[in-house]
Scaffold this motif. Structure first.
Motif, PDB file in Angstrom:
ATOM      1  N   GLN A 338      41.238  51.844  38.376  1.00  0.00           N
ATOM      2  CA  GLN A 338      40.662  50.517  38.611  1.00  0.00           C
ATOM      3  C   GLN A 338      40.649  50.195  40.097  1.00  0.00           C
ATOM      4  OE1 GLN A 338      39.895  48.413  35.891  1.00  0.00           O
ATOM      5  NE2 GLN A 338      39.337  46.570  37.046  1.00  0.00           N
ATOM      6  N   SER A 339      41.728  50.511  40.775  1.00  0.00           N
ATOM      7  CA  SER A 339      41.800  50.240  42.212  1.00  0.00           C
ATOM      8  C   SER A 339      40.770  51.049  42.981  1.00  0.00           C
ATOM      9  CB  SER A 339      43.210  50.538  42.730  1.00  0.00           C
ATOM     10  OG  SER A 339      44.165  49.732  42.073  1.00  0.00           O
ATOM     11  N   MET A 340      40.582  52.286  42.587  1.00  0.00           N
ATOM     12  CA  MET A 340      39.616  53.133  43.274  1.00  0.00           C
ATOM     13  C   MET A 340      38.193  52.653  43.035  1.00  0.00           C
ATOM     14  SD  MET A 340      41.047  56.999  42.909  1.00  0.00           S
ATOM     15  CE  MET A 340      39.601  57.556  43.794  1.00  0.00           C
ATOM     16  N   ASP A 341      37.916  52.144  41.821  1.00  0.00           N
ATOM     17  CA  ASP A 341      36.569  51.660  41.525  1.00  0.00           C
ATOM     18  C   ASP A 341      36.219  50.436  42.370  1.00  0.00           C
ATOM     19  OD1 ASP A 341      36.224  53.649  39.694  1.00  0.00           O
ATOM     20  OD2 ASP A 341      36.745  52.416  37.948  1.00  0.00           O
ATOM     21  N   GLU A 342      37.249  49.701  42.781  1.00  0.00           N
ATOM     22  CA  GLU A 342      37.005  48.519  43.600  1.00  0.00           C
ATOM     23  C   GLU A 342      36.843  48.853  45.072  1.00  0.00           C
ATOM     24  OE1 GLU A 342      40.300  46.035  42.740  1.00  0.00           O
ATOM     25  OE2 GLU A 342      39.660  45.587  40.668  1.00  0.00           O
ATOM     26  N   MET A 343      37.127  50.114  45.443  1.00  0.00           N
ATOM     27  CA  MET A 343      36.964  50.543  46.829  1.00  0.00           C
ATOM     28  C   MET A 343      35.530  50.975  47.082  1.00  0.00           C
ATOM     29  SD  MET A 343      40.437  52.812  47.173  1.00  0.00           S
ATOM     30  CE  MET A 343      39.956  53.424  48.800  1.00  0.00           C
ATOM     31  N   PRO A 344      35.087  50.962  48.346  1.00  0.00           N
ATOM     32  CA  PRO A 344      33.753  51.494  48.664  1.00  0.00           C
ATOM     33  C   PRO A 344      33.651  52.952  48.242  1.00  0.00           C
ATOM     34  CG  PRO A 344      34.660  50.282  50.522  1.00  0.00           C
ATOM     35  CD  PRO A 344      35.766  50.409  49.518  1.00  0.00           C
ATOM     36  N   GLY A 669      47.347  35.634  14.225  1.00  0.00           N
ATOM     37  CA  GLY A 669      46.057  36.122  14.694  1.00  0.00           C
ATOM     38  C   GLY A 669      46.149  37.210  15.738  1.00  0.00           C
ATOM     39  N   ILE A 670      47.357  37.510  16.220  1.00  0.00           N
ATOM     40  CA  ILE A 670      47.551  38.531  17.248  1.00  0.00           C
ATOM     41  C   ILE A 670      48.434  39.639  16.671  1.00  0.00           C
ATOM     42  CG2 ILE A 670      48.414  39.025  19.553  1.00  0.00           C
ATOM     43  CD1 ILE A 670      45.953  37.220  19.482  1.00  0.00           C
ATOM     44  N   ALA A 671      47.964  40.892  16.787  1.00  0.00           N
ATOM     45  CA  ALA A 671      48.719  42.024  16.240  1.00  0.00           C
ATOM     46  C   ALA A 671      49.698  42.595  17.251  1.00  0.00           C
ATOM     47  CB  ALA A 671      47.753  43.114  15.773  1.00  0.00           C
ATOM     48  N   ALA A 672      49.280  42.725  18.517  1.00  0.00           N
ATOM     49  CA  ALA A 672      50.118  43.331  19.551  1.00  0.00           C
ATOM     50  C   ALA A 672      49.467  43.034  20.897  1.00  0.00           C
ATOM     51  CB  ALA A 672      50.260  44.833  19.326  1.00  0.00           C
ATOM     52  N   ALA A 673      49.910  43.754  21.934  1.00  0.00           N
ATOM     53  CA  ALA A 673      49.350  43.573  23.267  1.00  0.00           C
ATOM     54  C   ALA A 673      49.220  44.932  23.936  1.00  0.00           C
ATOM     55  CB  ALA A 673      50.224  42.640  24.102  1.00  0.00           C
ATOM     56  N   THR A 674      48.517  44.950  25.055  1.00  0.00           N
ATOM     57  CA  THR A 674      48.397  46.169  25.850  1.00  0.00           C
ATOM     58  C   THR A 674      48.282  45.776  27.311  1.00  0.00           C
ATOM     59  OG1 THR A 674      47.204  48.268  26.090  1.00  0.00           O
ATOM     60  CG2 THR A 674      45.879  46.281  25.759  1.00  0.00           C
ATOM     61  N   ILE A 675      48.414  46.761  28.202  1.00  0.00           N
ATOM     62  CA  ILE A 675      48.285  46.536  29.643  1.00  0.00           C
ATOM     63  C   ILE A 675      47.017  47.236  30.113  1.00  0.00           C
ATOM     64  CG2 ILE A 675      49.355  46.839  31.896  1.00  0.00           C
ATOM     65  CD1 ILE A 675      52.055  46.880  30.533  1.00  0.00           C
ATOM     66  N   LEU A 676      46.143  46.490  30.761  1.00  0.00           N
ATOM     67  CA  LEU A 676      44.866  47.031  31.222  1.00  0.00           C
ATOM     68  C   LEU A 676      45.035  47.719  32.574  1.00  0.00           C
ATOM     69  CD1 LEU A 676      42.563  44.020  30.267  1.00  0.00           C
ATOM     70  CD2 LEU A 676      42.972  46.123  28.972  1.00  0.00           C
ATOM     71  N   GLY A 677      43.956  48.354  33.005  1.00  0.00           N
ATOM     72  CA  GLY A 677      43.999  49.072  34.272  1.00  0.00           C
ATOM     73  C   GLY A 677      44.236  48.182  35.468  1.00  0.00           C
ATOM     74  N   ASN A 678      43.861  46.907  35.369  1.00  0.00           N
ATOM     75  CA  ASN A 678      44.092  45.980  36.484  1.00  0.00           C
ATOM     76  C   ASN A 678      45.483  45.359  36.460  1.00  0.00           C
ATOM     77  OD1 ASN A 678      43.853  44.266  34.313  1.00  0.00           O
ATOM     78  ND2 ASN A 678      41.947  43.298  35.004  1.00  0.00           N
ATOM     79  N   GLY A 679      46.316  45.817  35.517  1.00  0.00           N
ATOM     80  CA  GLY A 679      47.682  45.315  35.425  1.00  0.00           C
ATOM     81  C   GLY A 679      47.839  44.088  34.568  1.00  0.00           C
ATOM     82  N   ARG A 680      46.734  43.516  34.069  1.00  0.00           N
ATOM     83  CA  ARG A 680      46.806  42.317  33.247  1.00  0.00           C
ATOM     84  C   ARG A 680      47.094  42.676  31.791  1.00  0.00           C
ATOM     85  NH1 ARG A 680      41.941  38.278  34.176  1.00  0.00           N
ATOM     86  NH2 ARG A 680      43.367  37.067  32.848  1.00  0.00           N
ATOM     87  N   ILE A 681      47.703  41.736  31.100  1.00  0.00           N
ATOM     88  CA  ILE A 681      48.020  41.927  29.681  1.00  0.00           C
ATOM     89  C   ILE A 681      46.855  41.428  28.842  1.00  0.00           C
ATOM     90  CG2 ILE A 681      49.536  41.222  27.792  1.00  0.00           C
ATOM     91  CD1 ILE A 681      51.794  41.025  29.796  1.00  0.00           C
TER      92      ILE A 681
END
Length: 714
Positions: A338-344, A669-681
């Motif tokens: 994710q960080s690399m995709d945000e770079m030029p 209504g919520i089964a579980a959680a995960t962590i995305l590539g940007n670090g957000r839940i």
């Protein structure tokens, strides 16, 4: 001792699994002698290990058990229906004894007394007359006195042995390694098996025996030299089969005398028959030696020890720890990407190629680690075999279990949590599904009912199906009970599937009276709740007069989920693709507004209710325009369809599941959680619960400009 104790009980689990497999083969009419031999070896090994730990109760029962198996393999006892039934019962009790010993406990003597008595009567060994006495725990063993054992008068004259038509004599040198005794094997049983193959003379080599105070307890010192003249139909290959199940546990050499020199070059017969204590007799030069070098070929008669097992036992907690670390590695790789995709793009250079390789490697590592936890469902299915026997006996019915695909591999956690649901399903199938023997005969069926348990991999998931050949679901009775309980109204139009799904309602029971098997209203609702907690689905099909089938669909692993990434009210959510059937972008859907303000999707001549996901989860209260929303068509376990309205659909990806209950709490209504590539839940949606949430529609959308009638084209 604790380590040895744990190893013993782990080995017992494997041996009991093999015993159960052999009994199933025997019940299905298999005539393979090796099946009975393997069963005998399993019980004998358990007895030998129990003797090392002084488990007298286990020793006594397994001794009587192996006597019956010995009679079966020696064809002194026919493996008919009664014998197989007793062996199954004995196997169940042997498992109970092992479990009790594992917990440092003992079963009440009366619990297995009748089974033990039946075993002794069946084998004719009530007074222990027809089987060898092992002396363990019953009387002091006789004092050790080494002797030379001669069977059937020894070897015949050498002229007869070397005649062209006579069988080829063999000399066997045998020495046990420590592991042979650790596994509970007894060389005497090997020698008795050889006795059935021809005439033999056995001499023990006592030269290595030392005084008791100097004895190396970890190293066996006895070895044996055996001269055997096989029967006409016995060759060296048959002889080797006797030692097949101790390969790698002994030093074995079999020497053939087929090409011995002429009589006049041999020493006198007396010298030939007196075997030196230091090793096997010398019968002149080995005919396999070449004249040029005198070196024996590499394929000599000495059998090399078999390779050690290539498997190891690892504590499950360590495997879980490794899986968690790999999950973190995958998340870190996604964050780096994710960080690399945000770079030029120009700044990436060759790093982009390296990142692609890293992604492939991390994915391969993840799949390999997940496979470590996978294990065949064979052990689970074999446990269900006992449930079938006990339930059919208690219900007064006759039933057998047929398993298909028991080599299918499933995550270990899944198999452990399937025990209770499958137990409920099997008890229901026998108690409610199968007819009595008289009823089955009247319906032109076999008086013995069949319960089939099948497992298979389909579309990246595990599908387990339990079916019976009983009378099927009495839908008229089910509906009447539902009406009496106020679950449905008499004028409700219910399809067959709707009536069948009533059986999954909590507290619902069709039993006329409470018994040990049913009538308490606890059963299929437990099955559905447990399967849903595993991320699976359960469905039921039934045909009157032919039987009922319950199908469970489960993920291969509980650590990774395939999901659709969506956005709702500036929040990123994951919708599992398991329940996803179709996606509709804005402008592709025909939406109708009903008189009460609810909105439905017109799709394939069907009206599907629309759920405003943001409103259902409390993310927004303001009205939304469906013309700007994407719709996800989902389906629950009962086949009901709904459409989730979301702001946008981002992508489809595999996510690492992180539980919420351990670190936070359960959320409706919520089964579980995960962590995305940007670090957000990102939260993972429980689609079945979302469908049932109250107020799921949220606020009504404002009228679209220029809209007429009750149809809005989104």
């Amino acid at each position: 001792m604790n380590d040895l104790n744990e190893m013993f009980f782990q080995e017992c689990d494997d041996l009991l699994e093999g015993l159960s497999s052999g009994l199933n083969e025997l019940e299905n009419g298999s005539n393979d002698e090796e099946i009975v031999n393997s069963m005998f070896r399993a019980v004998h090994s358990i007895k030998g290990g129990a003797g090392a730990f002084g488990l007298d109760q286990l020793i006594e029962f397994s001794h009587a058990f192996e006597n019956v198996l010995d009679d079966v393999r020696a064809v002194r006892l026919a493996a008919d229906e009664n014998v197989v039934a007793l062996l199954f019962t004995a196997s169940d009790h042997l498992s109970d004894l092992v479990d009790a010993a594992r917990n440092e406990d003992q079963l009440p003597p009366e619990q297995g007394a009748s089974i033990l008595s039946d075993l002794k009567h069946m084998s004719g060994s009530l007074d222990d007359d027809s089987h060898a006495h092992d002396g363990r725990g019953e009387e002091d063993p006789p004092a050790f006195e080494p002797t030379t054992l001669t069977v059937d008068g020894g070897l015949p004259p050498l002229d007869d042995m070397l005649s062209p038509t006579a069988p080829t004599p063999l000399t066997i040198t045998f020495k046990a390694l420590p592991q042979l005794y650790t596994n509970g094997h007894d060389p005497t049983l090997l020698f008795r098996s050889l006795q059935e193959l021809g005439s033999l003379t056995i001499n023990a080599d006592l030269s290595s025996i030392s005084l008791l105070r100097d004895a190396p307890w970890s190293a066996p010192t006895l070895s044996w030299t055996i001269d055997i003249l096989p029967d006409d139909s016995v060759d060296e290959a048959v002889i080797r089969e006797v030692f097949e199940f101790v390969e790698g546990l002994c030093e074995l050499e079999i020497q053939s005398h087929a090409s011995a020199p002429p009589i006049e070059t041999l020493p006198p017969l007396e010298e030939h028959t007196q075997v030196p204590q230091s090793g096997a007799p010398s019968l002149g030069p080995d005919p396999r030696e070449t004249k040029e070098t005198g070196v024996k070929p590499a394929s000599g008669s000495k059998k090399q020890p078999a390779a050690r097992s290539s498997t190891i036992r690892v504590d499950l907690q360590r495997v879980d720890q490794l899986i968690n670390l790999v999950g973190e590695l995958v998340i870190a790789e996604a964050m780096l990407r994710q960080s690399m995709d945000e770079m030029p793009h120009s700044a990436n250079g060759s790093v982009d190629e390296a990142m692609s390789q890293l992604k492939q490697l991390s994915g391969a590592i993840q799949e390999s680690v997940m496979a470590i936890r996978a294990q065949p469902v064979r052990g689970l299915f074999q446990r269900m075999s006992r449930i079938v026997r006990e339930t059919s006996k208690e219900a007064g019915k006759s039933a057998r279990l047929v398993t298909i695909g028991d080599a299918t591999e499933v995550d270990k956690t899944v198999t452990e949590r399937l025990v209770e649901p499958l137990t409920h399903m099997i008890r229901n199938a026998i108690d409610h599904g199968l007819e009595t023997p008289d009823q089955r005969l009247a319906a032109n069926k076999d008086k013995r009912g069949t319960v089939t348990l099948e497992a298979a991999h389909r579309s990246g998931r595990v599908v387990i199906t339990l079916s019976d050949d009983g009378g099927g679901i009495d839908r008229a009775k089910v509906r009447q009970i539902a009406e009496d309980k106020g679950l449905v109204r008499p004028d409700d139009d219910l399809a067959d599937a709707d009536i069948d799904n009533l059986l999954f309602r909590a507290g619902f029971s069709t039993a006329n009276e409470v018994s040990n098997l049913s009538g308490r209203g606890v059963g299929m609702d437990v099955v559905r709740n447990e399967i849903q907690s595993l991320g699976g689905r359960v469905s039921m099909q039934s045909e009157p007069g032919k039987g009922t089938s319950v199908t469970i669909s489960l993920p291969l692993t509980l650590a990774v989920l395939e999901g659709m990434v969506v956005r709702v009210a500036d929040q990123t959510l994951i919708v599992p693709t398991l329940s996803l059937r179709e996606m509709l972008q804005p402008g592709q859907a025909s939406v109708h507004t009903l008189c009460d303000g609810d909105r439905v999707l017109a799709l394939n001549d069907e009206l599907v209710p629309i759920i405003n996901l943001g409103a259902a989860l409390g993310y927004r209260t303001d009205p939304v325009c469906l013309g700007q929303q994407s719709l996800l068509l989902i389906e629950d376990d009962s086949g009901r369809r709904s459409a989730l309205a979301v702001d946008a659909i981002a992508e489809q990806r595999e996510v690492v599941i992180k539980g919420l209950e351990q670190s936070y709490q359960s959320i409706s209504g919520i089964a579980a959680a995960t962590i995305l590539g940007n670090g957000r839940i990102a939260l993972i949606i429980d689609t079945d619960q979302v469908i049932a949430l109250p107020g799921r529609m949220g606020a009504a959308e404002p009228p679209a400009p220029g809209a007429t009638g009750d149809v809005v084209n989104a």
